[in-house]
Design a protein around this motif. Sequence first.
Motif, PDB file in Angstrom:
ATOM      1  N   THR A   1     -10.929   2.179   1.107  1.00 33.50           N
ATOM      2  CA  THR A   1      -9.984   3.021   0.739  1.00 33.50           C
ATOM      3  C   THR A   1      -9.287   3.986   1.693  1.00 33.50           C
ATOM      4  O   THR A   1      -9.889   3.844   2.816  1.00 33.50           O
ATOM      5  CB  THR A   1     -10.449   4.015  -0.625  1.00 33.50           C
ATOM      6  N   GLU A   2      -8.253   4.432   1.692  1.00 28.62           N
ATOM      7  CA  GLU A   2      -7.491   5.094   2.677  1.00 28.62           C
ATOM      8  C   GLU A   2      -8.236   6.619   2.873  1.00 28.62           C
ATOM      9  O   GLU A   2      -8.404   6.903   3.934  1.00 28.62           O
ATOM     10  CB  GLU A   2      -5.932   5.482   2.195  1.00 28.62           C
TER      11      GLU A   2
ATOM     12  N   ASP B   1      -9.840  -3.982   5.705  1.00 29.55           N
ATOM     13  CA  ASP B   1     -10.962  -2.950   5.309  1.00 29.55           C
ATOM     14  C   ASP B   1     -11.682  -2.541   6.411  1.00 29.55           C
ATOM     15  O   ASP B   1     -13.005  -2.476   6.354  1.00 29.55           O
ATOM     16  CB  ASP B   1     -11.728  -3.754   4.343  1.00 29.55           C
TER      17      ASP B   1
ATOM     18  N   ARG C   1      -7.222  -4.254   2.262  1.00 31.59           N
ATOM     19  CA  ARG C   1      -6.639  -5.483   1.592  1.00 31.59           C
ATOM     20  C   ARG C   1      -6.039  -4.754   0.557  1.00 31.59           C
ATOM     21  O   ARG C   1      -4.915  -5.114   0.243  1.00 31.59           O
ATOM     22  CB  ARG C   1      -7.861  -6.028   1.083  1.00 31.59           C
ATOM     23  N   GLU C   2      -6.375  -3.646  -0.145  1.00 32.92           N
ATOM     24  CA  GLU C   2      -5.654  -3.081  -1.294  1.00 32.92           C
ATOM     25  C   GLU C   2      -4.432  -2.435  -0.775  1.00 32.92           C
ATOM     26  O   GLU C   2      -4.452  -1.579  -0.190  1.00 32.92           O
ATOM     27  CB  GLU C   2      -6.774  -2.038  -2.043  1.00 32.92           C
ATOM     28  N   GLY C   3      -3.474  -3.140  -1.635  1.00 33.50           N
ATOM     29  CA  GLY C   3      -2.145  -2.794  -1.228  1.00 33.50           C
ATOM     30  C   GLY C   3      -1.565  -3.121   0.089  1.00 33.50           C
ATOM     31  O   GLY C   3      -0.570  -2.776   0.271  1.00 33.50           O
ATOM     32  N   GLY C   4      -2.321  -3.776   0.913  1.00 35.94           N
ATOM     33  CA  GLY C   4      -1.592  -4.279   2.172  1.00 35.94           C
ATOM     34  C   GLY C   4      -1.359  -3.029   2.935  1.00 35.94           C
ATOM     35  O   GLY C   4      -0.630  -3.261   3.833  1.00 35.94           O
ATOM     36  N   VAL C   5      -2.238  -1.826   2.850  1.00 40.19           N
ATOM     37  CA  VAL C   5      -2.036  -0.498   3.573  1.00 40.19           C
ATOM     38  C   VAL C   5      -2.238  -0.878   5.206  1.00 40.19           C
ATOM     39  O   VAL C   5      -3.196  -1.387   5.556  1.00 40.19           O
ATOM     40  CB  VAL C   5      -2.578   0.479   3.094  1.00 40.19           C
TER      41      VAL C   5
END
Length: 218
Positions: A30-31, A90, A58-62
């Motif tokens: 996570t961010e 990640d 990976r989540e949201g392509g951040v």
Amino acid sequence: MEYITVRQEGVDQFVERKSRFIGSCRPVETEEEALAFVAEKKSQYWDANHNVYAYILREGGVQRFSDDGEPQGTAGIPVIETLKKAGVVDAVVVATRYFGGILLGGGGLIRAYSHTASIALAAAEKVRMKECLLLEAACGYDQYGRVQALVPECGGIVEDTVFLEQVTVRFRLEPEAREALARRLADATAGRAALREAGRGWYPFPLEDPPAGLLEPR
């Protein structure tokens, strides 16, 4: 389904024309975790001239990066580009610099920060994460020896064995290997061993040779 990340936190360093560069890397999901690691390193290296960072999720392509006072485009971009070229997600990298009194120039900074990210990734150990099946094979005590030997032969990693009225072998296996295992299991036990899927999970494999053996979970 698979992706590349790092297995653990890793740190490495080098000196370039009297400037000391320290590369720190950690797996994150996570961010909030990424920013907490950045804050941790800024606190640890509070007296450094720069704590450059970059992370990709990976989540949201951040994708985020910071030059932290270095000339624009000479620090954060080389770090995040190193992550991209390695295909790593990640993960967060903090590239710390203690200035040694000699200017490196734009090209020198880009090379130095790229190398800092590279050694940080190497220290953290890149791995390929693959989604595996969590399976259970139930059999009689007279068939246990055959089942126990067959699971690793087909690439499975035994996690637990329960001995009750029957023996239940619990293991994880790559999805593409299930059909072959089911056939061999049926042949070896004359169809008397029951195979059941208990779930799925993500597990790390060595990057250089993904099918050669599962690593322990990070």
